[in-house]
Write an enzyme that holds these catalytic residues in place. Structure first.
Site: not given
Ligand SMILES: Nc1nc2c(c(=O)[nH]1)N[C@@H](CN(C=O)c1ccc(C(=O)N[C@@H](CCC(=O)O)C(=O)O)cc1)CN2
Length: 286
Positions: A54, A98, A121
């Site tokens: 982020k 987060q 969020d």
């Molecule tokens: N405050 C928040 N917490 C959480 C959220 C949220 O939207 N707001 N969602 C999830 C986690 N999340 C965002 O925070 C999130 C998950 C995954 C990815 C992402 O880019 N994943 C990549 C792989 C990354 C890796 O190597 O692990 C992909 O899928 O290609 C971004 C954001 C829970 N908490």
């Protein structure tokens, strides 16, 4: 049928590029850039990756950004005091805490402490309520990113049967509200759902957000369905797999999202859009 892959990584890069161009021209005109504060409590390894991604995305598009890393033992009043300071900070348009938070902290109390106008969020009851009333302001990032991806398929959503596996506040519930607003017919499934396979087989749109690796087999997929995989499950060798068996489901679906590179990057792109909206800069509708 062999599915076309919905490339979230590429769509998110497009979104960042257009935000970057917009922000650099606004800043050249003397405007203050959008500002995002991200708060991480503890050292959860996955959360550290997401927070780093982020912060990197903010830098790429030209936001002002701050990351606040707090110790795992942080007491709730200290976290609430930080939220109060960020609520009052004129450089900060968006605040994101987060999740998950350590057990001594009541996540709902923290979410409710964020000003709804800075809740990028989209988790505050005010923003969830507005989404439920079809009067959305700041929308939860993962479902919003999925709606952006669905729009890129060009498939009209109206009247389609959508099945969501998972009922979390972050994904399942707001996803149901988004798809309902798009005039789909919604079924939300969870651990007590009976005949899950039958329900999935009826889905024109299947959203899997259950957090179990390769939980959805190919024979649950209706021919020509749109399959959205929200799962991010880490394997023993450090790889990532989604909640659907990608190869088997892709053999029947019309469209499918990969893991990684599907929904995850779109979550972050939607966060950037929400921060621009919180700044008062409208972003284009999908
Ligand atoms: N405050 C928040 N917490 C959480 C959220 C949220 O939207 N707001 N969602 C999830 C986690 N999340 C965002 O925070 C999130 C998950 C995954 C990815 C992402 O880019 N994943 C990549 C792989 C990354 C890796 O190597 O692990 C992909 O899928 O290609 C971004 C954001 C829970 N908490």
């Amino acid at each position: 049928m062999t599915a076309q892959v919905l490339d979230g990584k590429a769509i998110a890069a497009d979104i960042r590029q257009s935000l970057q161009a917009r922000i650099s021209s606004m800043v050249a005109n003397g405007e203050r850039p959008p500002g995002l504060a991200v708060v991480l409590v503890g050292e959860d390894p996955a959360s550290q990756v997401y927070v780093r991604n982020k912060a990197r995305a903010c830098q790429e598009v030209g936001f002002y950004s701050e990351v606040h890393r707090l110790a795992r033992e942080t007491a709730q009043p200290d976290l609430l005091a930080l939220v109060d300071r960020l609520n009052a900070d004129p450089r900060i348009d968006g605040i994101l805490v987060q999740l998950p938070l350590p057990p001594q902290i009541d996540a709902e109390a923290v979410i409710e402490r964020i000003l709804p106008s800075k809740d990028v969020d989209g988790f505050h009851p005010y923003n969830v309520g507005r989404l439920a009333l079809r009067l959305p302001r700041l929308r939860p990032c993962t479902p919003k990113g999925i709606m952006t991806m669905l729009a890129r398929t060009g498939v009209p959503l109206e009247g389609l049967d959508a099945v969501i596996i998972g009922q979390s506040n972050i994904v399942g519930r707001p996803m149901a509200l988004e798809l309902l607003a798009a005039r789909c017919t919604i079924t939300v499934c969870h651990s007590r759902t009976r005949d899950l396979a039958d329900k999935a087989r009826g889905a024109d749109i299947l959203v899997a957000a259950i957090g179990r690796p390769a939980f959805v087999p190919g024979d649950w997929i209706k021919e020509g369905a749109l399959v959205i995989d929200v799962g991010i499950n880490r394997t023993a060798d450090g790889g990532l797999v989604g909640d659907v068996d990608f190869a088997a489901c892709a053999a029947r679906a019309a469209w499918i999202t990969p893991v990684p590179g599907g929904v995850g990057p779109m979550t972050i792109a939607s966060l950037l859009e929400n921060t621009c909206e919180a700044r008062g800069w409208a972003t284009s509708p999908e």
